[in-house]
Motif scaffolding. Structure first.
Motif, mmCIF file in Angstrom:
data_model
loop_
_atom_site.group_PDB
_atom_site.id
_atom_site.type_symbol
_atom_site.label_atom_id
_atom_site.label_comp_id
_atom_site.label_asym_id
_atom_site.label_seq_id
_atom_site.Cartn_x
_atom_site.Cartn_y
_atom_site.Cartn_z
ATOM 1 N N LYS A 21 0.834 -1.214 0.000
ATOM 2 C CA LYS A 21 0.000 0.000 0.000
ATOM 3 C C LYS A 21 0.858 1.250 0.000
ATOM 4 C CE LYS A 21 -0.642 0.415 5.028
ATOM 5 N NZ LYS A 21 -1.647 0.498 6.106
ATOM 6 N N LYS A 22 2.116 1.131 0.423
ATOM 7 C CA LYS A 22 3.023 2.282 0.380
ATOM 8 C C LYS A 22 3.327 2.705 -1.051
ATOM 9 C CE LYS A 22 6.223 0.355 2.862
ATOM 10 N NZ LYS A 22 7.503 0.155 3.592
ATOM 11 N N ASP A 23 3.095 1.798 -2.004
ATOM 12 C CA ASP A 23 3.338 2.118 -3.403
ATOM 13 C C ASP A 23 2.090 2.639 -4.105
ATOM 14 O OD1 ASP A 23 5.984 1.212 -3.239
ATOM 15 O OD2 ASP A 23 5.354 -0.862 -3.575
ATOM 16 N N ILE A 24 0.967 2.698 -3.365
ATOM 17 C CA ILE A 24 -0.303 3.036 -3.984
ATOM 18 C C ILE A 24 -0.866 4.372 -3.501
ATOM 19 C CG2 ILE A 24 -2.713 2.305 -4.265
ATOM 20 C CD1 ILE A 24 -1.740 -0.564 -4.063
ATOM 21 N N LEU A 25 -0.798 4.636 -2.204
ATOM 22 C CA LEU A 25 -1.424 5.828 -1.633
ATOM 23 C C LEU A 25 -0.665 7.101 -2.002
ATOM 24 C CD1 LEU A 25 -2.289 4.465 1.929
ATOM 25 C CD2 LEU A 25 -3.708 4.458 -0.132
ATOM 26 N N TYR A 26 -1.390 8.183 -2.272
ATOM 27 C CA TYR A 26 -0.790 9.466 -2.634
ATOM 28 C C TYR A 26 -0.400 10.263 -1.384
ATOM 29 C CZ TYR A 26 -2.956 8.551 -7.196
ATOM 30 O OH TYR A 26 -3.338 7.989 -8.393
ATOM 31 N N LEU A 27 0.623 11.103 -1.547
ATOM 32 C CA LEU A 27 1.012 12.093 -0.536
ATOM 33 C C LEU A 27 1.148 11.494 0.865
ATOM 34 C CD1 LEU A 27 -1.314 15.014 -1.711
ATOM 35 C CD2 LEU A 27 1.083 14.646 -2.318
#
Length: 255
Positions: A21-27
């Motif tokens: 999920k660290k590669d997916i969520l913005y900002l």
């Protein structure tokens, strides 16, 4: 036993292609200095821009020669009568337009404020008193390509668009889009410049490409999992067979 071996093989393949999920969520990451966050967006005129320039003053008759005529556009399947619109100036390769009465004016490289100031200085006081100038780009567009839901060219009416606005127009990145390595191609002073930004970092809002310029191209690459998946798709049968053989050997040797 054979079914278990196949399930284990598939499990290892799927596990290797998982995305955090660290590669997916913005900002998500990085602290920023709020003093460096600016909403002072400055558009710069460039060659091949089509611009509408409207000159107004208290004396309508005196200001008329400085406005291009209004023409009727061709009717379409939706609009039987067509629409009337003001003609536009094309900024040429040298950054100039041919303006009525005043002749050639160089707008390329100027911001809207600077261009308005230039035209006002040329008109005042010899031709008009306290003129009001409005300038609008009529062919402002940005392009979003790569691993997004709707890659295409977008025509922008208000000229103020952020990189997130552009991504929203494209329907957002696919789950396999690489959010940490977005490429933006921009022309500056007749030179193509390439910027790389990370959508997962808060520092994006201080980047020079947070606000897009006309003709910017945004390219979204596929993430490593998607690239690897392309290889897995071609070789899944081979991997399962090899995995089955390896697991079978391990089972035999450990009996």
């Amino acid at each position: 036993m054979k079914d278990k071996i196949i399930l284990l093989s598939i499990f290892f393949i799927v596990l290797s292609s998982c995305v955090s999920k660290k590669d997916i969520l913005y900002l998500q990451f990085d602290q920023i200095d709020q003093a460096k966050v600016s909403n002072d967006y400055q558009l710069t005129f460039k060659p091949d821009d089509l611009v509408q320039i409207i000159v107004a003053s208290e004396d309508l008759v005196a200001s008329q020669p400085f406005n291009l005529p209004i023409v009727a556009s061709s009717p379409t399947a939706i609009q039987a009568m067509g629409q009337s619109k003001l003609m536009s100036y094309l900024i040429d390769a040298s950054g100039e337009i041919e303006f009525p009465v005043l002749g050639n004016l160089k707008l390329g490289g100027l911001t809207r404020v600077e261009a308005i100031k230039l035209i006002k200085e040329k008109l005042t006081p010899e031709y008009l008193k306290s003129p009001v100038i409005n300038i609008l780009i009529t062919n402002f567009k940005i392009t979003v390509i790569g691993d997004v839901k709707r890659p295409q060219v977008f025509n922008i009416e208000n000229e103020r668009i952020t990189i997130f606005d552009a991504i929203g127009l494209a329907g957002d990145l696919n789950i396999t889009g690489n959010r940490k390595n977005i490429t933006v191609i921009r022309e500056e002073k007749n030179i193509k410049k390439i910027y790389t930004v990370d959508l997962t970092s808060n520092k994006l809002v201080t980047s020079p490409i947070y606000y897009l310029q006309q003709n910017d191209v945004i390219y979204v690459k596929q993430n490593n999992a998607k690239v690897q998946d392309a290889s897995y798709t071609r070789n899944t049968g081979l991997f399962i067979s090899l995995g089955s053989v390896i697991i079978s050997l391990i089972t035999i040797l450990t009996r």
